[in-house]
Design a protein around this motif. Sequence first.
Motif, short mmCIF file in Angstrom:
data_model
loop_
_atom_site.label_atom_id
_atom_site.label_comp_id
_atom_site.label_asym_id
_atom_site.label_seq_id
_atom_site.Cartn_x
_atom_site.Cartn_y
_atom_site.Cartn_z
N ASP A 120 -15.81 28.04 -57.19
CA ASP A 120 -16.56 29.20 -56.69
C ASP A 120 -17.97 28.76 -56.32
O ASP A 120 -18.87 28.77 -57.15
CB ASP A 120 -16.60 30.30 -57.76
N PHE A 121 -18.13 28.33 -55.09
CA PHE A 121 -19.46 28.00 -54.57
C PHE A 121 -19.50 28.39 -53.10
O PHE A 121 -18.47 28.55 -52.45
CB PHE A 121 -19.78 26.51 -54.75
N PHE A 122 -20.71 28.59 -52.59
CA PHE A 122 -20.83 28.95 -51.18
C PHE A 122 -22.19 28.46 -50.67
O PHE A 122 -23.24 28.87 -51.13
CB PHE A 122 -20.66 30.45 -50.94
N ASP A 123 -22.12 27.54 -49.73
CA ASP A 123 -23.32 26.93 -49.17
C ASP A 123 -23.21 26.98 -47.66
O ASP A 123 -22.30 26.39 -47.07
CB ASP A 123 -23.44 25.48 -49.66
N ALA A 124 -24.12 27.71 -47.03
CA ALA A 124 -24.12 27.81 -45.57
C ALA A 124 -25.15 26.89 -44.94
O ALA A 124 -25.43 26.99 -43.75
CB ALA A 124 -24.38 29.25 -45.15
N SER A 125 -25.72 25.98 -45.74
CA SER A 125 -26.71 25.05 -45.20
C SER A 125 -26.08 23.74 -44.74
O SER A 125 -26.76 22.90 -44.14
CB SER A 125 -27.80 24.77 -46.24
#
Length: 418
Positions: free
Chosen positions: A325-330
Motif C-alpha cells: 500500500d503505497f502511492f507515489d506520483a513523483s
Amino acid sequence: MMSKENYEYAKTLYEKWGIDVEEVLGKLRNIPISIHCWQGDDIGGFEVNRQELSGGIDVTGNYPGKATTPEELRSDLEKALSLIPGQHRVNLHAIYAETDGEVVDRDEIEPKHFANWVNWAKEQGLGLDFNPTLFSHEKAEDGLTLSHPNKDIRDFWIRHTIASRKIAEYMGKELGSPTLTNVWIPDGYKDIPSDRLTPRKRLKESLDEVFSVEIDEKYNVDAVESKLFGIGSEAYVVGSHEFYMGYALKNNKLCLLDSGHYHPTEVISNKISSMLLYSDQLALHVSRPVRWDSDHVVILDDELREIGLEIVRNDAIDKVRIGLDFFDASINRVAAWTIGTRNMIKALLYAMLTPNEYLKQLQEEGNFTERLALMEELKTYPFGAIWDHYCDEMGVPVRENWLDEVKEYEETVLSKRK
C-alpha cells in the motif's frame, strides 16, 4: 548477464548452514504478494461522479502517464507484473467499478461492475483482493462514516461495506481463490475529543451489522485495519489498533497491520509474532512511512527485512497475507510497483536464506556473541547472486535491466497519454 558461477558459489555458502537453495526458490514461487491497483492512477478510481481525494489521503507529484481508464490501468499492471518474479494478486478498491457511464452510488455497486476485472484476472492467472472505499465521497466530507452520529449516513456506509463483501465473494468464487476484503475507515477528529467511547460504540455496532450478513468464507476473508492518526484526525481515530485488535480476535476476523499506521517509533515487524499467538491468520499492508503515514515506495530497508524474517522464521508464510500500500506520483508508476514488489520478494528471500533455527538455538543457549556476529556477517553473504538466478529462472529481467523495459513502455505508451 547473470553469472552461473556466482550462483553456484553463493549456493555453497548457504548450504554450509543447511539451507537448500533450490527448495527455498521453489517455496518463494508460491508466495503471492497482493499488489495495490491504486498506485497506477493516484487513487482516482473510475466513478462517473469522481470526487477529490479526502479522508486524510494525499498523493503528491504529477509524473506523466497516469492511467485514466480501466484498460490503461490493467495494461500498466500487466507491464509491472511482467517484471516481477512469481504469481501474484491485485488489490482493488470499490471506486474501480466499471458502470458503463451510469452513475452508481457506492451502496448500489454489484458484482457485475467488476466483471471486467474478474475476466482479466482469469486471463492473467491472478487472484483479486478488495476494499470498500469509505473516503472521497460527499457522505464522508466531515471525516466520519461507520461511526457517524447521523444514522442515515452510517446506514449508507453499512450498505456499501456489505455490497463490497458480496463483490469479494463473487471474485473469490470466480477465481477459485478467497478474496481478502479489508475495511479501513478515516473516522476521527482533528482536535481533542470530549467523548472517545460513543463513536467506538457506533463503529462496533456498524461492523456487527456489516458482518451479520453471511458471506461464504471459502470465497471471502474479512479483515479490519487500524490507524494511529490521519490528516484531519490528528487527535483521535475511532478505529485504533486496540479497537480493531479486540474486534478481530473476538469476532474471528483478520487484523490487518499497515506499516504506516502506528507511532513513528513503532514497527509492525515487532507485532507479528504476538498477533500470531492469538490469531490463525494476519494481513499486512506494507508501506514506507517517512515521519508519518506518507506511503512511500517500499525499499529494502531494515524494517522490510525484519518483516520478512518475522514471517519466515515463525513459519507463518501460509498465515500472513502480504499486501502492499503505497502511492507515489513523483516517479514512473509502473516503476514504483516494480521496485516495491521486487523488494518485498527480496525481503522474503533474504529471510528464507537465513539459518533461522540455528540463530534461535544460539539465543536459547544465551550465546548472544555468536548470534550477533552471525546475524551481521549474513548481511554481506552473496544474497544478490541467488536473487539474480531466481529472476532469470522466472523469466523476468535481472538486476536493473527491468528499467530498460519501463523506459520503453513510457516512451511508447505512457508518454502518449493526455
